[in-house]
Design an enzyme around this catalytic site. Structure first.
Site, short mmCIF file in Angstrom:
data_model
loop_
_atom_site.label_atom_id
_atom_site.label_comp_id
_atom_site.label_asym_id
_atom_site.label_seq_id
_atom_site.Cartn_x
_atom_site.Cartn_y
_atom_site.Cartn_z
N ASP A 157 0.51 1.20 18.61
CA ASP A 157 0.36 1.48 17.19
C ASP A 157 1.17 0.48 16.38
OD1 ASP A 157 -0.55 3.57 15.10
OD2 ASP A 157 1.56 3.21 14.64
N TYR A 216 5.40 -3.22 9.32
CA TYR A 216 6.48 -3.21 10.32
C TYR A 216 7.06 -4.61 10.53
CZ TYR A 216 4.42 1.38 11.47
OH TYR A 216 3.89 2.65 11.41
N LYS A 261 -2.50 -0.99 10.27
CA LYS A 261 -2.61 -0.25 9.00
C LYS A 261 -2.53 -1.20 7.81
CE LYS A 261 -0.04 3.34 11.41
NZ LYS A 261 1.01 2.59 12.16
N HIS A 314 -2.55 3.08 5.23
CA HIS A 314 -1.23 3.53 5.67
C HIS A 314 -0.71 4.72 4.86
CE1 HIS A 314 2.53 1.80 7.84
NE2 HIS A 314 2.59 3.11 7.79
#
Ligand code: A2P
Length: 318
Positions: free
Chosen positions: A43, A48, A77, A110
């Site tokens: 994921d 990130y 996302k 997201h």
């Protein structure tokens, strides 16, 4: 490994490796370790800020023949600053390039929150855009286009309340395949999980271990330590398992997919073993009593005074 079958027969492996908070310099080794151990679901997300390193590892594993692309399930996302329809495909292509993939298995919106282009975390209310001005339906149509272009196999959402999910399902040509939300014994969200099931939306649990490595700005002094819960500890003791394994097994027992984040070799292995742990009906009953509607990931970042979002409007609660 258990898997959730999607409408076209694709299979989403029930346990995935989470990569939020996995630092550059650590995340690549974690992904490699996980794939060697048998994880097939990773994921990711643009926000990130570690997708390029994940991509390097995926490329290495695929080239070395450790696994094949068709065996992997890779999620990413769309960040809040790219909800404008014209920005969706470019953001997705950037993620694909970072991950060194030509398609994603799953691409999620997201958050049901929009910001101006380039605003990763809003500091002023005017950096946020209301959902009236930039509706989720418009962003969703661009995600549907991404499926038609073959850039993603499935599309879904994250952090969506039942209300927002229902609204989207009412107008979408393609229903969301997945809603990825925070779920653990302190935030069980039974009604949301049930509604997703009725709508045919697979639920993926994030922060199943209580996400205690969140940045300090996201933590509260008084927050309960899920991994230290005595009921979880006692169940773990009886099964000769660890608290983390109980938490992951609980998520799997409620038929949700679950993301376990770790950058530690032993814990990545420990978490993978959780798929073998069978909780008893008594364990499930004891864990049901732990619910306290406690969010660790509150979304407070998006609720600036004078802005278009409040906690009540974000979660459709209260
Ligand atoms: P680490 O990455 O050093 O293993 P969540 O999945 O709820 O976001 O929680 C992630 C946090 O839990 C991280 O601090 C992670 O640390 C830690 N963690 C992951 N697996 C385990 C485990 N099996 N036991 C204890 N802590 C774990």
């Amino acid at each position: 490994m258990r898997a959730f079958e999607l409408r076209n027969g694709d299979k989403l492996p029930a346990l995935g490796l989470g990569t939020w908070k996995s630092a550059p310099g650590e995340v690549g080794a974690a992904v490699k370790e996980a794939i060697l151990l048998g994880y097939r679901h990773v994921d990711c997300a643009a926000i990130y800020a570690n997708e390029a390193e994940v991509g390097e590892t995926l490329a290495t594993c695929l080239t070395a023949g450790v696994t094949q692309r068709e065996q992997l399930w890779i999620t990413s996302k769309l960040w809040n600053d790219s909800h404008a329809p014209a920005d969706v495909i470019p953001a997705l292509k950037r993620t694909l390039s970072d991950l060194r993939l030509d398609y994603l298995d799953l691409y999620l919106i997201h958050w049901p929150v929009a910001t101006r282009k380039g605003v990763l975390v809003p500091r002023q209310p005017d950096e946020l855009i209301s959902l009236d001005e930039l509706p989720i339906a418009a962003t969703w149509a661009a995600l549907e286009r991404a499926v038609e272009l073959g850039l993603v196999r499935h599309i879904g959402v994250s952090n969506f309340s039942a209300t927002k999910l229902e609204r989207l399902c009412a107008t979408a040509r393609t229903r969301p395949a997945v809603n990825q939300v925070e779920l653990h014994p302190y935030l069980q969200q039974h009604a949301l999980v049930e509604r997703c099931r009725e709508l045919g939306v697979i639920v993926t649990a994030y922060s199943p271990l209580g996400s205690r490595d969140r940045p300090p700005a996201m933590r509260k002094d008084d927050e309960p330590l899920l991994l230290g819960d005595p009921v979880i500890a006692e169940i773990a003791r009886r099964h000769a398992a660890t608290p983390a394994q109980v938490l992951l097994a609980w998520a799997l027992a409620r038929d949700t997919a679950v993301l376990a984040k770790s950058v530690n070799r032993e814990r990545i292995a420990e978490n993978f073993e959780a798929t073998k742990l069978q909780l008893t009906p008594e364990d499930i009953k004891a864990i049901a009593a732990l619910d306290r509607q406690r969010r660790y990931v509150t979304g407070e970042f998006f609720t600036l005074p004078g802005g278009p979002y409040t906690l009540a409007s974000l979660w459709d609660e209260g």
